[in-house]
Design a protein around this motif. Sequence first.
Motif, PDB file in Angstrom:
ATOM      1  N   LEU A   1      27.176  -3.294  35.389  1.00  0.00           N
ATOM      2  CA  LEU A   1      26.631  -2.446  34.449  1.00  0.00           C
ATOM      3  C   LEU A   1      26.458  -3.073  33.201  1.00  0.00           C
ATOM      4  O   LEU A   1      27.604  -3.185  32.616  1.00  0.00           O
ATOM      5  CB  LEU A   1      27.194  -1.141  34.353  1.00  0.00           C
ATOM      6  N   ASP A   2      25.408  -3.387  32.603  1.00  0.00           N
ATOM      7  CA  ASP A   2      25.225  -3.940  31.182  1.00  0.00           C
ATOM      8  C   ASP A   2      25.550  -3.019  30.143  1.00  0.00           C
ATOM      9  O   ASP A   2      24.902  -2.001  30.096  1.00  0.00           O
ATOM     10  CB  ASP A   2      23.804  -4.557  31.015  1.00  0.00           C
ATOM     11  N   PRO A   3      26.645  -2.891  29.348  1.00  0.00           N
ATOM     12  CA  PRO A   3      27.008  -2.093  28.337  1.00  0.00           C
ATOM     13  C   PRO A   3      25.820  -1.912  27.434  1.00  0.00           C
ATOM     14  O   PRO A   3      25.853  -0.866  26.735  1.00  0.00           O
ATOM     15  CB  PRO A   3      28.121  -2.800  27.545  1.00  0.00           C
ATOM     16  N   LYS A   4      24.854  -2.798  27.100  1.00  0.00           N
ATOM     17  CA  LYS A   4      23.824  -2.484  26.158  1.00  0.00           C
ATOM     18  C   LYS A   4      22.760  -2.129  26.948  1.00  0.00           C
ATOM     19  O   LYS A   4      21.747  -1.726  26.129  1.00  0.00           O
ATOM     20  CB  LYS A   4      23.433  -4.035  25.553  1.00  0.00           C
ATOM     21  N   SER A   5      22.495  -1.602  28.234  1.00  0.00           N
ATOM     22  CA  SER A   5      21.547  -1.352  28.833  1.00  0.00           C
ATOM     23  C   SER A   5      21.214  -0.089  28.420  1.00  0.00           C
ATOM     24  O   SER A   5      22.195   0.853  28.117  1.00  0.00           O
ATOM     25  CB  SER A   5      21.844  -1.251  30.245  1.00  0.00           C
ATOM     26  N   ASP A   6      19.938   0.717  28.704  1.00  0.00           N
ATOM     27  CA  ASP A   6      19.665   1.757  28.152  1.00  0.00           C
ATOM     28  C   ASP A   6      20.173   2.904  29.186  1.00  0.00           C
ATOM     29  O   ASP A   6      20.387   4.139  28.804  1.00  0.00           O
ATOM     30  CB  ASP A   6      18.250   2.298  28.335  1.00  0.00           C
ATOM     31  N   VAL A   7      20.597   2.567  30.376  1.00  0.00           N
ATOM     32  CA  VAL A   7      21.474   3.570  31.447  1.00  0.00           C
ATOM     33  C   VAL A   7      22.498   4.120  30.818  1.00  0.00           C
ATOM     34  O   VAL A   7      22.799   5.358  30.851  1.00  0.00           O
ATOM     35  CB  VAL A   7      21.503   2.791  32.676  1.00  0.00           C
ATOM     36  N   LEU A   8      23.606   3.367  30.406  1.00  0.00           N
ATOM     37  CA  LEU A   8      24.821   3.916  29.917  1.00  0.00           C
ATOM     38  C   LEU A   8      24.557   4.835  28.443  1.00  0.00           C
ATOM     39  O   LEU A   8      25.364   5.770  28.485  1.00  0.00           O
ATOM     40  CB  LEU A   8      25.637   2.753  29.373  1.00  0.00           C
ATOM     41  N   ALA A   9      23.548   4.360  27.667  1.00  0.00           N
ATOM     42  CA  ALA A   9      23.321   5.289  26.506  1.00  0.00           C
ATOM     43  C   ALA A   9      22.777   6.475  26.920  1.00  0.00           C
ATOM     44  O   ALA A   9      23.092   7.667  26.169  1.00  0.00           O
ATOM     45  CB  ALA A   9      22.325   4.511  25.863  1.00  0.00           C
ATOM     46  N   LYS A  10      21.927   6.563  27.959  1.00  0.00           N
ATOM     47  CA  LYS A  10      21.084   7.633  28.243  1.00  0.00           C
ATOM     48  C   LYS A  10      22.274   8.754  29.094  1.00  0.00           C
ATOM     49  O   LYS A  10      22.326  10.122  28.817  1.00  0.00           O
ATOM     50  CB  LYS A  10      20.126   7.546  29.471  1.00  0.00           C
ATOM     51  N   LEU A  11      23.251   8.229  29.887  1.00  0.00           N
ATOM     52  CA  LEU A  11      24.205   8.888  30.552  1.00  0.00           C
ATOM     53  C   LEU A  11      25.035   9.539  29.427  1.00  0.00           C
ATOM     54  O   LEU A  11      25.527  10.777  29.313  1.00  0.00           O
ATOM     55  CB  LEU A  11      25.022   8.153  31.602  1.00  0.00           C
TER      56      LEU A  11
ATOM     57  N   PRO B   1      16.735  -1.187  34.946  1.00  0.00           N
ATOM     58  CA  PRO B   1      15.383  -0.665  34.755  1.00  0.00           C
ATOM     59  C   PRO B   1      14.638   0.024  35.629  1.00  0.00           C
ATOM     60  O   PRO B   1      14.093   1.338  35.637  1.00  0.00           O
ATOM     61  CB  PRO B   1      14.503  -1.665  34.496  1.00  0.00           C
ATOM     62  N   VAL B   2      15.110  -0.159  37.159  1.00  0.00           N
ATOM     63  CA  VAL B   2      14.382   0.607  38.384  1.00  0.00           C
ATOM     64  C   VAL B   2      15.221   1.869  38.349  1.00  0.00           C
ATOM     65  O   VAL B   2      14.623   3.022  38.811  1.00  0.00           O
ATOM     66  CB  VAL B   2      14.522  -0.318  39.544  1.00  0.00           C
ATOM     67  N   VAL B   3      16.544   1.913  38.069  1.00  0.00           N
ATOM     68  CA  VAL B   3      17.324   3.132  38.072  1.00  0.00           C
ATOM     69  C   VAL B   3      16.878   4.049  36.890  1.00  0.00           C
ATOM     70  O   VAL B   3      16.992   5.267  36.882  1.00  0.00           O
ATOM     71  CB  VAL B   3      19.073   2.792  38.039  1.00  0.00           C
ATOM     72  N   PHE B   4      16.919   3.619  35.555  1.00  0.00           N
ATOM     73  CA  PHE B   4      16.329   4.218  34.361  1.00  0.00           C
ATOM     74  C   PHE B   4      15.148   4.861  34.698  1.00  0.00           C
ATOM     75  O   PHE B   4      15.021   5.953  34.004  1.00  0.00           O
ATOM     76  CB  PHE B   4      16.226   3.192  33.359  1.00  0.00           C
ATOM     77  N   ARG B   5      14.214   4.639  35.698  1.00  0.00           N
ATOM     78  CA  ARG B   5      12.963   5.237  35.713  1.00  0.00           C
ATOM     79  C   ARG B   5      13.338   7.019  36.188  1.00  0.00           C
ATOM     80  O   ARG B   5      12.649   7.695  35.871  1.00  0.00           O
ATOM     81  CB  ARG B   5      12.195   4.709  36.912  1.00  0.00           C
ATOM     82  N   ALA B   6      14.350   7.058  36.866  1.00  0.00           N
ATOM     83  CA  ALA B   6      14.705   8.363  37.231  1.00  0.00           C
ATOM     84  C   ALA B   6      15.316   9.056  36.230  1.00  0.00           C
ATOM     85  O   ALA B   6      15.505  10.394  36.235  1.00  0.00           O
ATOM     86  CB  ALA B   6      15.641   8.425  38.525  1.00  0.00           C
ATOM     87  N   LEU B   7      16.200   8.341  35.400  1.00  0.00           N
ATOM     88  CA  LEU B   7      16.921   8.886  34.229  1.00  0.00           C
ATOM     89  C   LEU B   7      16.038   9.202  33.044  1.00  0.00           C
ATOM     90  O   LEU B   7      16.278  10.005  32.185  1.00  0.00           O
ATOM     91  CB  LEU B   7      18.044   8.145  33.837  1.00  0.00           C
ATOM     92  N   ASP B   8      14.891   8.405  32.891  1.00  0.00           N
ATOM     93  CA  ASP B   8      14.261   8.600  31.575  1.00  0.00           C
ATOM     94  C   ASP B   8      13.517   9.873  31.449  1.00  0.00           C
ATOM     95  O   ASP B   8      13.473  10.536  30.364  1.00  0.00           O
ATOM     96  CB  ASP B   8      13.126   7.454  31.649  1.00  0.00           C
ATOM     97  N   PRO B   9      13.200  10.576  32.323  1.00  0.00           N
ATOM     98  CA  PRO B   9      12.429  11.821  32.192  1.00  0.00           C
ATOM     99  C   PRO B   9      13.451  13.085  31.906  1.00  0.00           C
ATOM    100  O   PRO B   9      13.074  14.205  31.194  1.00  0.00           O
ATOM    101  CB  PRO B   9      11.857  12.236  33.530  1.00  0.00           C
ATOM    102  N   ILE B  10      14.661  12.870  31.923  1.00  0.00           N
ATOM    103  CA  ILE B  10      15.765  13.884  31.760  1.00  0.00           C
ATOM    104  C   ILE B  10      15.856  14.111  30.166  1.00  0.00           C
ATOM    105  O   ILE B  10      16.261  12.940  29.475  1.00  0.00           O
ATOM    106  CB  ILE B  10      17.265  13.316  32.480  1.00  0.00           C
ATOM    107  N   GLN B  11      15.694  15.341  29.602  1.00  0.00           N
ATOM    108  CA  GLN B  11      15.815  15.595  28.194  1.00  0.00           C
ATOM    109  C   GLN B  11      17.346  16.202  28.065  1.00  0.00           C
ATOM    110  O   GLN B  11      17.509  17.000  28.263  1.00  0.00           O
ATOM    111  CB  GLN B  11      14.832  16.507  27.707  1.00  0.00           C
TER     112      GLN B  11
END
Length: 420
Positions: free
Chosen positions: A221-231, A171-181
Amino acid sequence: RLEASGDDSREGKGRRVSFAWYEVDLAVRLRAEPFGADASDERCEDRVRALVERLVKYGVDHTMKSLKEVSKPAAPDDTDQDPCIPRVVDDPSVAAWLGLISLALRPADSWAFGEFDLWALVLRSIDALGLRSPAAGEVAAYTAMTLCAVSQFSPSSGLSSSSPRLHAYWPVVFRALDPIQPDAVALDGSLSNTALARRDRYLWTQFARCLLLVDRWAWTLDPKSDVLAKLAAIINARHLANLSIERSSDFPPFLPALIAGDPNPPFATTDTTFHLFLKLVSRASSSISGKALTRMLVRVAPTSAGGWTRTSAEVQRGESVLVNHYSLLLTLAALIPAAASSRLDQARRLVAFAEVDKHSRIATVRAIVCFADVLRKSGAGIKRVVDWLADAAGQLRIEYGELDQRKRTDGAVMRTATHY
C-alpha cells in the motif's frame, strides 16, 4: 464464423475467448525476427486489446467461479476424486488471463507491454461496458482479485502456488472507492434501517477488500496513494464512529501485538471497519520511514480539539468514538515511538475527565494503561502517564469523598427522623 453464429452460451463465449488468445499467441510469435518487429507491434497491441475486451465481457465472476470450484475441498462421500491428483481448471478464460499476465511479466524487449499496460486495458474495457457507478467500480475491484488469483498459476507447469505474481495497482481498486462521498457517509438518520445496514456492509467490504489485497495478495500500500486518503476521509467524516452493523466498541485486539513491535496484524472477519483501517495504516507504515512516515501519519491523525464532556456531540454518538480516537493515537504512538509523548498529550486532552460518563472514564483508564506500555517500550519513561492517572484518580477520590459525605448526611437525617 464464430461471431456470425450468434452462440451466446457460455461454451460459445468460451470458444471465442480461446480463439482470441490464439490470435494473441500467433501475433506475439510472428513478431520475432525475421518477420519484422516494427510492422507487428501494432498487430500485437490490437490482438491483446481485443482479448482483454472479450475477457471482460465474458465475466470475471465466471472466471472466479471456476477457480473456486477446484479450490473447494472434496466432499467426504466423493469417491471419484482422488485427493492425490490435482484438480484441473477447465475454463478458457483462466488460461487466457494467465497468458496475458505471463506476457505482461515477461522480460522487457522492444515491445513495451507490462503490468501497467494490462491494467490500463482492463480499466478501459470495463469503461466500455457502460456501467454506472458503483457497479463499474465493483467490476474493476473484483477483476483485480480475480487476476491476483490467476497469477498464482505457473505458465510453465500450470500448477498453482501460494504467491501471486502480479504487483499492486491501486487505481483499479480506487474505482470502487471514488464514488463514495464522505459527507453522505456521515449521515445515518436519513436512511431506513435496512438501507443503512446495506450501505454499511458495502463500506465494510471496501475496507476489507483493501486489507485482503495487502494481507493475502501481497500488495504494497503506497502511503501517497489516493486509496489511503479516501479511506481516511470516510473514517474522519464519521468522527471515527463505528458503523451501524458493528456492535463492538472495544480497543483493537491486535493493539498489544502492535505495541510489542508487530506492524503486520492479519485480516480477521471480526474486524470493525475502523480496525481494518488501523491495520492498513500499520501495513503502509512498514514500507516507509523517517519524514515520509511522519507525513503519512499526520494525514490520518484525528484533528479534534478535545475537551469533551457528557453533552459533547462526540460522546453522544456512542462509546466507539472515544475508544477509536484513543486507539488511533495509540497506533500512531506505537508506529513512531519517538512521538509517543505528543500522542499522549493529544489523548489526555480528548475528554474532561470530571465531566464525562462512566463508560468514557473506563475507556480513559484503559487508554492510560496502554500508553504506559507504549512509552515504556519507547524508553521515554512513564512519568507523564502516571501524572495522567494521578489526575484521574484524584478526581475519583474527590467524588468518592463527596459521595461519602452525602451518605453520612443522609444517614444523620434518617436517624433524626426516626428518633422523633
